[in-house]
Design a protein around this motif. Structure first.
Motif, short mmCIF file in Angstrom:
data_model
loop_
_atom_site.label_atom_id
_atom_site.label_comp_id
_atom_site.label_asym_id
_atom_site.label_seq_id
_atom_site.Cartn_x
_atom_site.Cartn_y
_atom_site.Cartn_z
N THR A 97 0.83 -1.20 0.00
CA THR A 97 0.00 0.00 0.00
C THR A 97 0.87 1.25 0.00
O THR A 97 0.57 2.23 -0.71
CB THR A 97 -0.93 0.00 1.23
N LYS A 152 -6.01 6.19 0.39
CA LYS A 152 -7.24 5.40 0.60
C LYS A 152 -7.72 4.78 -0.71
O LYS A 152 -8.29 3.69 -0.71
CB LYS A 152 -8.32 6.29 1.21
N TYR A 189 -4.06 1.65 8.18
CA TYR A 189 -4.43 2.74 7.27
C TYR A 189 -4.35 4.09 7.99
O TYR A 189 -3.86 5.08 7.44
CB TYR A 189 -5.85 2.53 6.72
#
Length: 242
Positions: free
Chosen positions: A18, A155, A193
């Motif tokens: 990510t 995101k 996150y």
């Protein structure tokens, strides 16, 4: 603790992917935003038209659709297959770069006209006045919005799990399926996150402070969750008519 011992390394791997997607997308989006944002402010109608087409097309199309098009449709048209990772970064960068270009354009246009006229009186070239006067001031104005776009890009990387890239969302779903621990799996993903987002926000705040100091302005108060707990600046009265 046993859950983290067993699946923790997989979450770390997903978080690293990510982060790679985020950083790659940020670099591409920044280059595109600066390029097309500046083009949108020049006198040339052709340059402004090119910038407008880019912004309107990629701002109006979802990053997921662009990614699907690059991975599945482009090979049928050209015969060339992009690597999934590269296609995902390209889709994210193209999408967020279009939003960033509008931020750059509006920030440049917000620089006082009197200062631009002063540089013209000094016989500075367009490149000189843009580099020495316009961009330093516009940079300080665009950074807060850039911070929001950076977090949005991070995101948006969650969509890559739909093409089987093993990012944080893909890992959370796979761990949930294997362990049956839905709450624990997505709680770990939630925390990671959030942690990544706070690091990005902190980095942008540092750039914002530096840019404002160079212009002799008072740096803004810090953002993030802790920023909500800080009292207002001295002399500021919230809710009181001036």
């Amino acid at each position: 603790m046993e859950f983290l011992n067993e699946y923790g390394p997989r979450f770390v791997d997903g978080a690293l992917l990510t982060i790679q997607l985020t950083l790659g997308g940020i670099v591409l989006a920044f280059v595109l935003a600066m390029t097309f944002g500046v083009l949108g402010t020049v006198r040339s109608r052709l340059a402004r038209a090119i910038a407008t087409v880019y912004v309107e097309v990629f701002r109006g199309v979802a990053a997921l659709v662009v990614m699907y098009w690059l991975i599945y449709a482009l090979p049928r048209l050209t015969g060339f297959q992009l690597e999934d990772m590269f296609a995902a970064i390209l889709a994210l960068g193209l999408n967020l770069g279009a939003y960033g270009a509008e931020v750059v354009r509006s920030s440049i246009n917000a620089v006082p006209r009197a200062q631009i006229e002063a540089t013209m009186a000094l016989n500075l070239s367009w490149a000189q006045r843009t580099r020495l006067v316009v961009l330093p001031q516009a940079w300080a104005q665009m950074l807060p919005t850039f911070g929001n776009l950076v977090v949005e890009l991070m995101k948006a990387t969650a969509v890559v799990y739909l093409v089987a890239l093993q990012d944080l969302t893909w890992i959370a779903e796979d761990v949930r399926r294997l362990s049956g621990e839905t709450i624990a799996a997505f709680l770990v993903a939630f925390a990671l996150y959030y942690l990544i987002a706070q690091v990005l926000i902190f980095g942008v705040r540092l750039l914002e402070r530096r840019a404002n100091r160079k212009l002799g302005r008072t740096p803004p108060s810090g953002g993030g969750l802790l920023g909500l707990l800080r009292p207002p600046s001295v002399g500021t009265k919230v809710g009181v008519a001036q």
